[in-house]
Enzyme design. Structure first.
Site, PDB file in Angstrom:
ATOM      1  NE  ARG A  67      -2.069  -2.044   3.145  1.00 15.29           N
ATOM      2  CZ  ARG A  67      -2.539  -2.568   4.268  1.00 15.29           C
ATOM      3  NH1 ARG A  67      -3.774  -2.324   4.642  1.00 15.29           N
ATOM      4  NH2 ARG A  67      -1.783  -3.339   5.027  1.00 15.29           N
ATOM      5  CE  LYS A  84       2.241 -20.850   9.951  1.00 15.22           C
ATOM      6  NZ  LYS A  84       2.775 -19.872  10.906  1.00 15.22           N
ATOM      7  CG  ASP A 112       4.681 -25.565   6.504  1.00 11.94           C
ATOM      8  OD1 ASP A 112       5.835 -25.364   6.927  1.00 11.94           O
ATOM      9  OD2 ASP A 112       3.754 -25.952   7.234  1.00 11.94           O
ATOM     10  CG  HIS A 113       9.128 -21.340   7.083  1.00 12.47           C
ATOM     11  ND1 HIS A 113       8.069 -21.082   7.918  1.00 12.47           N
ATOM     12  CD2 HIS A 113      10.201 -21.493   7.891  1.00 12.47           C
ATOM     13  CE1 HIS A 113       8.501 -21.074   9.166  1.00 12.47           C
ATOM     14  NE2 HIS A 113       9.790 -21.313   9.191  1.00 12.47           N
ATOM     15  CE  LYS A 116      12.512 -24.567   9.460  1.00 13.51           C
ATOM     16  NZ  LYS A 116      13.291 -23.367   9.745  1.00 13.51           N
ATOM     17  CD  GLU A 130       9.338 -20.477  17.854  1.00  8.88           C
ATOM     18  OE1 GLU A 130       9.825 -19.483  17.310  1.00  8.88           O
ATOM     19  OE2 GLU A 130       8.129 -20.743  17.827  1.00  8.88           O
ATOM     20  CG  ASP A 177       2.429 -19.324  14.952  1.00 13.26           C
ATOM     21  OD1 ASP A 177       2.350 -18.898  13.789  1.00 13.26           O
ATOM     22  OD2 ASP A 177       3.392 -19.080  15.702  1.00 13.26           O
ATOM     23  CG  HIS A 183       5.665 -24.743  10.775  1.00 12.55           C
ATOM     24  ND1 HIS A 183       5.420 -24.376   9.479  1.00 12.55           N
ATOM     25  CD2 HIS A 183       5.827 -23.583  11.455  1.00 12.55           C
ATOM     26  CE1 HIS A 183       5.444 -23.054   9.386  1.00 12.55           C
ATOM     27  NE2 HIS A 183       5.691 -22.562  10.571  1.00 12.55           N
ATOM     28  CE  LYS A 189       5.771 -17.841  18.890  1.00  8.69           C
ATOM     29  NZ  LYS A 189       6.844 -17.987  17.914  1.00  8.69           N
TER      30      LYS A 189
HETATM   31  C1  BG6 Z   1       6.288 -19.282  11.883  1.00  5.69           C
HETATM   32  C2  BG6 Z   1       5.495 -18.909  13.097  1.00  5.69           C
HETATM   33  O1  BG6 Z   1       5.474 -19.881  10.918  1.00  5.69           O
HETATM   34  O2  BG6 Z   1       7.306 -20.201  12.257  1.00  5.69           O
HETATM   35  C3  BG6 Z   1       6.400 -18.311  14.162  1.00  5.69           C
HETATM   36  O3  BG6 Z   1       4.488 -17.975  12.736  1.00  5.69           O
HETATM   37  C4  BG6 Z   1       7.520 -19.270  14.475  1.00  5.69           C
HETATM   38  O4  BG6 Z   1       5.656 -18.021  15.342  1.00  5.69           O
HETATM   39  C5  BG6 Z   1       8.227 -19.675  13.199  1.00  5.69           C
HETATM   40  O5  BG6 Z   1       8.426 -18.597  15.330  1.00  5.69           O
HETATM   41  C6  BG6 Z   1       9.260 -20.746  13.459  1.00  5.69           C
HETATM   42  O6  BG6 Z   1      10.001 -20.921  12.288  1.00  5.69           O
HETATM   43  P1  BG6 Z   1      11.513 -21.354  12.355  1.00  5.69           P
HETATM   44  O7  BG6 Z   1      11.914 -21.516  10.940  1.00  5.69           O
HETATM   45  O8  BG6 Z   1      12.238 -20.265  13.078  1.00  5.69           O
HETATM   46  O9  BG6 Z   1      11.503 -22.623  13.134  1.00  5.69           O
END
Ligand code: BG6
Length: 520
Positions: free
Chosen positions: A67, A172, A201-202, A206, A240, A259, A264, A360
């Site tokens: 934007r 996501k 989904d990242h 990996k 985390e 989340d 994941h 977390k």
């Molecule tokens: C994200 C979440 O998809 O993945 C975050 O929204 C999380 O809350 C993160 O911290 C974790 O990803 P990675 O790659 O750091 O394990």
């Protein structure tokens, strides 16, 4: 504990079994929500890494869309991001040329007229650079804009262009429960065919996650024991130390289950649990993942527990509790920790518990999968004079370290050589990615962006998969939402989570493995 290392010999590196080189056709990558952190920290560094590796086509353009009325400063900001977050040297000879491929287009996500302008701009770039009509639309905006953007792209014929091909990559969260995910699937598929949709989904980007498939299916010795006859239980942890990092408003609506667990962790689980696909093509892999997920029966609510962190110490530093984080409700009922026990009712896994936990502000950052094998009959060592009780002999444990300290280790018992008795000591055989292959600067998005540009959906979620996972988790989320009586906070920042999670495993005669990370 003694450790044996698994090394790669230099002569073996010359014998790497190579996958095919793949370079996408010329195209324009259009990133919606380009002024957000993801673009600068992950996407652009990953794209530049691809350029460094000569994996991008020559005729290529990136257009950031958001934007804000940004101009040239967008490209300058991306350059800074590539250097800072991509580990790139400012003097890299490819950098300036790459930056010249970056443009920016200001757009209000809900204004159809702006999309007509975007289309004209993309056509102009296309003509100028001789691109041939290919577009990849990457939606990195807040999720409430996904449906509107897709609809507007459709209205301007950008989803089904007359010339070239188009696809859409969607970040996501994909929906926030089963109904919303179904609706979003419906809206997206009204404009793009499923073969054009890349739900990202990242975790699947990996290396260590992709390596689960190589470990299982490119080696002959693990698969025969990869089943209920040999495996006692599986633990998957995504711990985390970070808190919500200024994302309070997002996290308040999400929570740990939505989340991280629903997406994941279920991806990790599917790679551990799926049957061998007939090939590594998208349909075959996704079919096996979906089959594994479908075999999971509903989770009794007693087998799912949640927690929220209070204040505590992380690495010796005092940190605030979740309810004191920026823009978080001081009486928030959102979970920052979730743990559960799942079963997979199929021939391979019946009766093997899968324990998942994510949280977390835990004691240590570690994402790991640990596979505990059944004990053999140990009586022979128990009867030997001088040996310790057999219960002390630890079961074999295979640990896949997704991050950090990426690697794989196997624990087994060995005879202690210094005594004339049959003393057994656990030892570890360890494979460490960095020691074997050197440090990687990739952030995981390289592979996913490349695959999306190539049209390879193997590492992306299919609409069925997304819905199956929401169907599993929505009843738990509903039950938690209806029962607001949880006493939060129920764990200290810097601990291993709430007591209820310990009790969950105790009920089944197991304990969480908290000695995560590399042991050497
Ligand atoms: C994200 C979440 O998809 O993945 C975050 O929204 C999380 O809350 C993160 O911290 C974790 O990803 P990675 O790659 O750091 O394990």
């Amino acid at each position: 504990m003694a450790t044996i290392h698994a090394n790669v010999r230099p002569e073996d590196l010359s014998q790497v079994t190579k996958g095919p080189e793949r370079i996408p056709d010329p195209g324009i990558l259009v990133i919606f929500g380009a002024s957000g952190d993801l673009t600068k920290r992950k996407l652009l560094p990953a794209l530049f890494h691809l350029r460094q590796a000569d994996l991008l086509p020559k005729e290529f353009a990136i257009v950031g869309v958001a934007r804000r009325p940004l101009g040239d400063e967008f490209a300058a900001d991306m350059r800074a991001g590539i250097v800072e977050f991509g580990g790139v040297d400012t003097s890299d000879p490819k950098l300036d040329d790459f930056i010249r491929h970056i443009g920016y287009f200001p757009l209000k996500f809900d204004d159809p007229a702006d999309y007509a302008g975007l289309k004209a701009e993309l056509d102009r770039i296309d003509r100028e650079r001789n691109i041939g009509g290919k577009r990849v639309f990457y939606l990195a905006t807040a999720p409430e804009f996904f449906a509107g953007i897709v609809e507007n792209l459709g209205a301007q014929n950008m989803a089904q262009p007359e010339k070239g091909v188009a696809s859409v990559v969607i970040e996501k969260p994909f929906g926030h429960d089963l109904d919303s995910a179904r609706e979003l699937n419906h809206q997206v598929n009204a404009v793009f065919q499923e073969s054009q949709v890349f739900r990202i989904d990242h975790y699947l980007g990996k290396e260590t996650v992709q390596n689960i498939l190589v470990f299982r299916f490119a080696n002959g010795m693990f698969e025969p024991v990869w089943n209920r006859n040999y495996i006692d239980h599986v633990q998957i942890t995504a711990a985390e130390t970070l808190g919500v990092e200024g994302r309070g408003p997002f996290y308040e609506k999400a929570g740990a289950l939505r989340d991280v667990v629903q997406n994941h962790m279920m991806e990790l689980l599917s790679f551990v649990a799926m049957e061998p696909p007939s090939s590594f093509d998208s349909d075959a892999v996704r079919r096996e993942k979906v089959k594994a997920w479908r075999a999971i029966p509903p989770v009794p609510i007693l087998n799912a527990v949640r927690g929220q962190y209070g204040p505590g110490l992380i690495d010796g530093q005092h940190v605030a509790g979740y309810r004191d984080e920026d823009r978080v409700n001081p009486n928030s009922g959102t979970e920052t920790y979730a743990a559960l026990r799942l079963e997979i009712e199929n021939w391979r896994w019946a009766g093997v518990p899968f324990y998942l936990r994510a949280g977390k502000r835990l004691k240590k950052r570690a994402t790991e999968i640990s596979i505990q094998f059944k004990q053999p009959p140990l009586l022979i060592f128990n009867r030997m004079a001088g040996s310790g009780p057999c219960q002390q002999i630890q079961p074999n444990l295979l640990t896949i370290r997704i991050q950090p300290d990426e690697g794989i280790s196997l624990r087994f018992g060995a005879k202690v050589p210094t005594t004339p008795k049959m003393d057994v000591c656990p030892v570890i055989m360890d494979f460490d990615y960095e020691a074997a292959f050197g440090k990687s600067i990739a952030n995981g998005y390289e592979r996913l962006l490349l695959d999306a540009m190539l049209g390879d959906q193997t590492l992306f979620s299919h609409r069925d998969g997304v819905e199956i996972n929401w169907a599993l988790y929505t009843p738990i989320l509903d039950a938690w939402a209806a029962k607001k009586t949880e006493v939060f906070p129920n764990y200290f920042a810097g601990s291993w989570g709430p007591e209820c999670a310990e009790h969950l495993l105790e009920r089944w005669g197991h304990t969480w493995r908290n000695d995560l990370g590399r042991k050497v």
